[in-house]
Structures are given as structure tokens and as C-alpha cells.
Design an enzyme around this catalytic site. Structure first.
Site, mmCIF file in Angstrom:
data_model
loop_
_atom_site.group_PDB
_atom_site.id
_atom_site.type_symbol
_atom_site.label_atom_id
_atom_site.label_comp_id
_atom_site.label_asym_id
_atom_site.label_seq_id
_atom_site.Cartn_x
_atom_site.Cartn_y
_atom_site.Cartn_z
ATOM 1 N N PRO A 57 47.769 4.444 -8.686
ATOM 2 C CA PRO A 57 47.763 3.153 -9.359
ATOM 3 C C PRO A 57 47.185 3.197 -10.757
ATOM 4 C CG PRO A 57 46.176 3.250 -7.529
ATOM 5 C CD PRO A 57 46.514 4.627 -7.936
ATOM 6 N N GLU A 58 48.040 3.011 -11.711
ATOM 7 C CA GLU A 58 47.588 2.775 -13.079
ATOM 8 C C GLU A 58 47.837 1.291 -13.341
ATOM 9 O OE1 GLU A 58 49.034 5.794 -15.800
ATOM 10 O OE2 GLU A 58 49.403 7.169 -14.152
ATOM 11 N N HIS A 92 43.614 4.716 8.137
ATOM 12 C CA HIS A 92 43.378 4.623 6.701
ATOM 13 C C HIS A 92 43.315 3.179 6.194
ATOM 14 C CE1 HIS A 92 43.580 8.874 6.568
ATOM 15 N NE2 HIS A 92 44.875 8.942 6.798
ATOM 16 N N ARG A 95 42.502 8.505 0.774
ATOM 17 C CA ARG A 95 41.460 9.324 0.146
ATOM 18 C C ARG A 95 40.147 8.582 -0.062
ATOM 19 N NH1 ARG A 95 44.234 12.513 -4.765
ATOM 20 N NH2 ARG A 95 42.219 13.554 -4.772
ATOM 21 N N ARG A 138 36.512 9.507 -32.250
ATOM 22 C CA ARG A 138 36.569 10.421 -31.107
ATOM 23 C C ARG A 138 37.167 11.753 -31.511
ATOM 24 N NH1 ARG A 138 36.311 9.170 -26.092
ATOM 25 N NH2 ARG A 138 35.741 7.063 -25.536
#
Length: 271
Positions: A2-3, A89, A107, A151
Site C-alpha cells: 500500500p502506497e 491473519h 506480516r 538533501r
DNA sequence: AAAAGCCCCTGGATGC
DNA sequence: TGCATCCAGGGGCTTT
């Protein structure tokens, strides 16, 4: 999984249906990333007013307090009037008058956290360091270019970090950099203003198109209605190592940056 | 302050 | 078939 697009697609798939629902009970399975921190007397009786998204978090606004949900790497939500018996799960069930919202997360990198308000310590800890929302007007060139300027890390990793702009994960970082014609290893500080603008527009475009396609389903993502996404079929470089670039035919290259795979076209993304 | 590495966890794919 | 190894969409924490 999931983004931003997958989280937004998930939100859109159940937000209207759950809005107004009264919570009946909560069931927790195995521990997730953090303790849920639910009130001692539970959530029964509270009303879900809206579902918002901040970065990759979903925020369930209650009439008192809110729930922060994160899908981690392998999480997905389903919302249905009836749910089958909880599997190994299934780690969170929110039973309401309109149906049961269930988090399945093999997970367990995901999270369900209760916060009394968005300004509370629990919420600020999770949301406080997040960058700008890419699909809003707030995502402007001046701040984006200035942020890149300070950055020195490779631009791919700056996009992933989420403190400059949120929601761009491993798939869409590679895709956006391809669209912008920028090599993922380029130090962020070395990106010119015109190229920063290309990247800004590419991030917006790729995320918006992915939302429109229902997100990317690489192995197991589905929205709260159980529907898969199809954006992975349109990926230009992600997971296409060795295959010809869809623009120029040069074999797509795969490298590792910060323990994650990065994909790019050596010809279309020369620097 | 920023960057690099490690770690959380399970399951699927690959190699021997 | 069995077993070891590597890899996966995230991101917080610790160390440089």
C-alpha cells in the site's frame, strides 16, 4: 502493497458506507506494530463520522477520538455486512451497525492506534513528521525544490522518506522518476528547478492515475470491496528488470538503494 | 541534521 | 520432496 494510491482507493471503497455507523465491538488479533491503546471501556457506542487519509494512514474520525490505521507492507481492509470467521491473519475487526471493518495483515507491519485527538501525543508521534500531500495544492514547486536542495541523498530515497512529500512508495518512486527522466541515484540537491517541476508533476500524475486504476495489485492488494487494482499493468519500469523500456527499448535496469529495489531506464534517465 | 543500516514479520519463489 | 536463502508494496529506531 500500500502506497498512497492503494490507501486512497481503500478509503474511497468504504468511507461513505461506514460514515454514520455506530461501533458495536472491537476484536484484536495478534499484536501489530504498536499497541492499539484503546480506551479501557472500549469503543462501543461511538460513531464513525468520516474516513480521511494522511499520507499512508487512514484516519477514522469518531464522535470522540479517532483511529489511525496503517496497512504496512501486507495489510488490506475489507468492509462487509458479514465477515467470515476470523483467519490467522485477521488482526482487527471493527463491528459496526453498518458492517464489519476487518484488517488482514500477514506480516503485521501495519498498525491500529487509538488517539484521543489529532493533536494528542499518540497521533503526533505517527503523523507529526509527515511531508506535504502530493495531490493537493499545497504541493508547490518552491517548497519542493527547496526541500530537494537541502538533501544530499539520492532522489529516490528522498522521495521514499516521506518527510518532504508523503505517499510515494517503492513502486511509484521508480515510476515518477522515469516519467521525469531523472536517474534515481542523482543527489536530490543537484536537481535543477525545471527538473524539480518535472518531478513534481510526475509524482502528481502517476499517483492520480494509479488511484484511477484502483491502485496496483502485485500479489494481494484489494480494496475494502475485495476488488484488485490494475495500475501494475501500466508500470513503465517497476518490476521490469531486463525487459525493454516501453519508450526506447533499452533493457530496464535494477539496482538496490537502501535495501530496496529501484528500476530505471539507463537511456531515458541519463542523469 | 542528515544519511546509512538494521529490524520488525510471514509467505512465496528460487536454487541445490 | 525437503531445506536454505532471498525477496517483498513500509517505516521507526539506532548508529555514524
Amino acid at each position: 502493497m500500500p502506497e498512497l494510491p492503494e490507501v486512497e482507493v481503500t478509503r474511497l471503497s468504504f468511507a461513505d458506507r461506514i460514515a454514520g455507523a455506530r461501533i458495536e465491538s472491537v476484536r484484536l488479533g495478534k499484536p501489530l506494530r504498536w499497541p492499539a491503546g484503546l480506551p479501557a471501556n472500549g469503543l462501543a457506542g461511538r460513531v464513525v463520522q468520516a474516513v480521511r487519509r494522511r499520507g499512508k494512514y487512514l484516519l477514522l474520525d469518531l464522535d470522540e477520538g479517532l483511529l489511525l490505521l496503517h496497512l504496512g507492507m501486507s495489510g488490506s481492509l475489507s468492509f462487509a455486512a458479514r465477515q467470515p470467521a476470523a483467519g490467522v491473519h485477521d488482526h482487527f475487526d471493527l463491528a459496526t451497525t453498518r458492517g464489519v471493518l476487518r484488517l488482514n495483515d500477514p506480516r503485521r507491519f501495519g498498525a491500529v492506534v487509538y488517539a484521543h485527538s489529532e493533536d494528542s501525543a499518540e497521533a503526533v508521534k505517527l503523523l507529526g513528521g509527515l511531508g506535504v500531500e502530493p495531490l493537493t495544492e499545497a504541493f508547490g514547486l518552491d517548497a519542493f525544490h527547496a526541500g530537494l536542495k537541502r538533501r544530499h541523498a539520492p532522489v529516490k530515497q528522498v522521495l521514499l522518506a516521506g518527510d518532504l512529500v508523503v505517499g510515494v512508495g517503492n513502486i511509484y518512486a521508480s515510476e515518477a522518476l522515469f516519467m521525469a527522466g531523472i536517474r534515481p541515484t542523482l543527489r536530490a540537491s543537484r536537481i535543477s528547478r525545471p527538473r524539480a517541476e518535472k518531478l513534481r508533476l510526475a509524482v502528481r500524475d502517476v499517483l492520480a492515475r494509479a488511484v484511477a486504476k484502483g491502485g496496483s495489485t502485485l500479489r494481494d492488494f484489494s480494496n475494502a470491496d475485495g476488488q484488485a487494482g490494475y495500475f501494475q499493468l501500466e508500470a513503465m519500469v517497476y518490476d521490469r528488470a531486463g525487459q525493454p523500456c516501453r519508450v526506447c527499448g533499452t533493457p530496464v535496469k535494477s539496482i538496490r538503494q537502501g535495501q530496496r529495489a529501484t528500476y530505471f531506464c539507463p537511456h531515458c534517465q541519463k542523469s
